[in-house]
Scaffold this motif. Structure first.
Motif, PDB file in Angstrom:
ATOM      1  N   THR A 167       0.823  -1.210   0.000  1.00 22.45           N
ATOM      2  CA  THR A 167       0.000   0.000   0.000  1.00 22.45           C
ATOM      3  C   THR A 167       0.852   1.253   0.000  1.00 22.45           C
ATOM      4  N   ARG A 168       1.921   1.220   0.796  1.00 18.24           N
ATOM      5  CA  ARG A 168       2.772   2.392   0.893  1.00 18.24           C
ATOM      6  C   ARG A 168       3.484   2.675  -0.428  1.00 18.24           C
ATOM      7  N   SER A 207       1.031   4.034  -3.023  1.00 19.83           N
ATOM      8  CA  SER A 207       0.706   5.437  -2.782  1.00 19.83           C
ATOM      9  C   SER A 207       1.843   6.359  -3.217  1.00 19.83           C
ATOM     10  N   ASP A 221       1.656   6.821  -6.898  1.00 22.10           N
ATOM     11  CA  ASP A 221       0.640   7.819  -7.250  1.00 22.10           C
ATOM     12  C   ASP A 221       1.161   9.232  -7.037  1.00 22.10           C
ATOM     13  N   GLU A 222       1.862   9.440  -5.917  1.00 24.52           N
ATOM     14  CA  GLU A 222       2.380  10.771  -5.634  1.00 24.52           C
ATOM     15  C   GLU A 222       3.421  11.194  -6.658  1.00 24.52           C
ATOM     16  N   SER A 276       6.654  11.922   1.840  1.00 21.38           N
ATOM     17  CA  SER A 276       6.159  11.458   0.542  1.00 21.38           C
ATOM     18  C   SER A 276       7.274  11.205  -0.447  1.00 21.38           C
TER      19      SER A 276
END
Length: 702
Positions: A95-96, A99, A102-103, A159
């Motif tokens: 999941t990390r 994400s 996506d960022e 991020s």
């Protein structure tokens, strides 16, 4: 029925020959391709042989974009691979990482809509792993890979991706495959390096392994060479989920780049023709690609295949090193050459064993590859050794068999190069190795398969004009290995491979043989060789035929090239240069004519070379074929301006091709020019220099 089959082709539906289990395909029965076994085999109570690990594309319908392939892995292996992949990516880390992808996509979306993420072999993400992890789940029941715990303990508020991923993202604007690098595009990139390359990637499956194998390349980063305008890759690392790290390490990192350079540049040096029917397109390149795919899949290869593989990489690396003036590439070429020699040594030890350790074509390709790398690196003495090994292998294993077209292609490559080598390398005519090869062939009882003799002695012909018009049958045409007997052979492949008619090569062979008779008479005046009357008669017949030699017609040249007017112009000039060089070689070798009487032909050879070089601003196709006439004519040049123009041609050819054989040949020619300056009017030839210094010690090359 014809309408139905044509309709099937129009709709792009694949034929069942490309699908189905092995049992149904062998029985020509339609298979439902059930997993793990098909229902047809179950219905007929037959054992289902399963599905091969091949990738096969249906290219019969070029208009259709649909492709069909079988899976590389069996059902059990695919399930085990899926379980292994799931076990390597726990939910938290997955999941990390997703994400973060996506960022990063949002962060780069403003710069470019075409975003290529290379976080792993599947283009999704890459999980950092411990060094003591297991390698591959395909070798058996291996433990799941452990994920580095630092991914779990990282601060979720940040991020920014991990350091290694950030470095990859930073290089993305410069990432591309070299399949898209045209010379114009590379030049524009060097002039404006800030623009970079787009991260789009073509279909590497066809680019790398169009023989049915898969290899996944990583990013190749170009480096700016501030001395020459060229690209040099830092590394090439094939990464595949089907191979373990130990297997991946055994694959040369720059193999694909070197193979691409070999296919696009080096092959063009060997033939002036640009069609795809040459032995290198049909035999050498597919074989090397198969070797690369087999190494990527962890398969064991024979010494012959590995010799061809590393020898090809060595040739390409030598060329790249010469073009870019990079010591790194030259050092890498020496490493590959050493590995090729080791495999060649092991191959020749068992080459004649029964059962045979490798196919006949594979062993002969390996020997010819070593001949090429020896010639291109300027080591004529080592080339002599591999030439003799090739002759021995062909006479013991090749002449008695029925020869396919591919085998005949390899035989033609050997003879073409051997004739040029034999015309210059005369000091080793009675070497220990040659006597050993001759005894080995004679003791085997297979010398009867050879139409020609085992030594380069002259055939007892009487009327050369009449003999040259005699039609030779298939056995004589194929088993007259070194072209001893004059005649016509309609099935010859020299025009198709090198653009040179076979009578031209045959005449060179006859001049070599008459020169051997002359040397024998000088060393043993009372021997059993030709008497003076027969020698003069045969020399006169050869001289008349060489002076009346006709070039191929314009239609034949156009049919051979099938390309632009520039290619025809290059082939015409190459043939003209060879015709004049053959006459120069004859007059020097047979009559020892004074060089001042040959200057007109020398200038004509020089003009042909310059016209070809001016016609093609890149590497002249067939440059390796020009080196023999250039050497023969340059040695006889007396005018300083003509000598300078020959030196410029050799330097330019060496710079464009990157091969040291051009520069080393120029060094040999300059030795002869220097000897002439100190001879005070005495005629000095390359023959005198070779006899005085010895080619085995001084390495006089061409």
């Amino acid at each position: 029925m014809a309408t139905r089959s044509s309709a099937r082709r129009d709709t792009g539906v694949h034929t069942r020959s490309f699908t189905g289990c092995a049992t149904c395909r062998s029985r020509h029965v339609k298979c439902d391709e059930g997993r793990p076994t098909c229902s047809m085999c179950a219905y007929f109570d037959l054992p289902c042989a399963g599905y091969k690990k091949d990738v096969f594309f249906d290219t019969k319908n070029p208009e259709s974009r649909i492709r069909f392939r079988r899976p590389l892995l069996t059902e059990e292996e695919r399930q085990r691979m899926s379980q292994w992949l799931v076990s390597t990516a726990p939910p938290k880390s997955t999941t990390r990482l997703l994400s973060r992808i996506d960022e990063e996509s949002e962060r780069h979306a403003s710069c470019s809509d075409d975003i290529g993420l290379v976080y792993g072999p599947f283009g999704v993400f890459k999980v950092r792993q411990r060094q003591d992890e297991c390698s591959s789940p395909l070798a058996g029941e291996s433990l799941p890979l452990q994920v580095v715990e630092e991914l779990e303990s990282e601060d979720t508020s940040t991020s920014s991706p991990p350091q290694d991923i950030s470095q990859i993202l930073e290089t993305l604007p410069m990432a591309s495959t070299f399949a898209q690098w045209s010379p114009e595009f590379m030049q524009s990139l060097l002039e404006q390096p800030e623009q970079g390359l787009t991260p789009t990637t073509p279909d590497l499956l066809e680019m790398i392994m169009d023989q049915g194998h898969l290899a996944t390349p990583s990013i190749i980063m170009p480096q700016r060479d501030y001395q020459l305008t060229t690209f040099v890759p830092t590394s090439y690392s094939p990464v595949s989920p089907l191979t373990s790290p130990s297997i991946t390490k055994s694959i040369p990192q720059d193999a694909v780049f070197l193979l691409k350079h070999y296919s696009s540049t080096v092959i063009s040096l060997m033939t002036p023709l640009r069609h795809k029917k040459t032995p290198w397109h049909i035999l050498f390149i597919p074989h090397v690609k198969d070797c690369l795919a087999a190494l990527a899949l962890g398969e064991d290869l024979s010494h012959a295949s590995l010799c061809t593989f590393f020898g090809t990489l060595a040739i390409s690396a030598f060329s790249l090193g010469g073009v870019s003036q990079s010591e790194t590439w030259l050092d890498q070429a020496q490493i590959y050459l050493q590995r090729a020699r080791e495999h060649a040594r092991s191959m020749l030890i068992t080459a004649y064993d029964i059962p045979k350790p490798a196919k006949y074509k594979s062993i002969l390709m390996a020997i010819l590859t070593m001949v090429q790398v020896s010639n291109f690196s300027g080591n004529r003495h080592q080339a002599e050794e591999y030439f003799l090994e090739a002759e021995k292998f062909i006479r013991l294993r090749g002449l008695e068999r029925k020869k396919s077209r591919k085998v005949r292609l390899l035989h033609h490559c050997y003879v073409f190069e051997r004739m040029f080598h034999e015309s210059i390398f005369i000091c080793g005519a009675n070497s220990i190795q040659r006597r050993h090869v001759r005894r080995a062939i004679e003791s085997s009882g297979l010398s009867r398969c050879s139409v020609d003799g085992l030594s380069f002695r002259l055939y007892k012909w009487q009327n050369l004009q009449q003999e040259m018009l005699r039609v030779r049958d298939r056995e004589e045409g194929e088993n007259d290995l070194h072209l001893e007997r004059p005649g016509l052979f309609s099935a010859t492949l020299y025009p198709e491979i090198f653009g040179v008619p076979e009578p031209w090569i045959l005449l060179l062979s006859l001049v070599i043989r008459l020169g051997v008779e002359k040397d024998g008479a000088e060393q043993d005046p009372g021997g059993s060789g030709l008497n003076l009357k027969d020698y003069i008669s045969r020399a006169k017949a050869l001289e008349d035929y060489i002076n009346q030699l006709q070039r191929p017609s314009e239609m034949a040249i156009a049919s051979a090239t099938q390309q632009s007017l520039i290619d025809r112009h290059i082939l015409e000039n190459m043939l003209e240069a060879m015709r004049h060089a053959l006459a120069i070689y004859f007059y020097r070798r047979i009559y020892n004519l004074n060089a001042s009487m040959l200057q007109e032909k020398v200038v004509k050879v020089r003009d042909c070379l310059i016209q070809c070089q001016c016609a093609d601003s890149s590497v002249v196709h067939g440059s390796a074929s020009f080196i023999w006439p250039a050497f023969i004519a340059a040695c006889e040049a007396e005018d300083p301006e003509v000598q300078k123009s020959f030196a410029t041609w050799f330097d330019t050819s060496a710079r464009r091709s990157g091969l040291s054989c051009f520069s080393q040949t120029l060094g040999s020619v300059e030795k002869i020019w220097e000897e002439k300056c100190h001879a005070y009017g005495k005629s000095v030839t390359w023959l005198d220099l070779m006899r005085r210094t010895g080619s085995q010690q001084q390495g006089l090359v061409f």
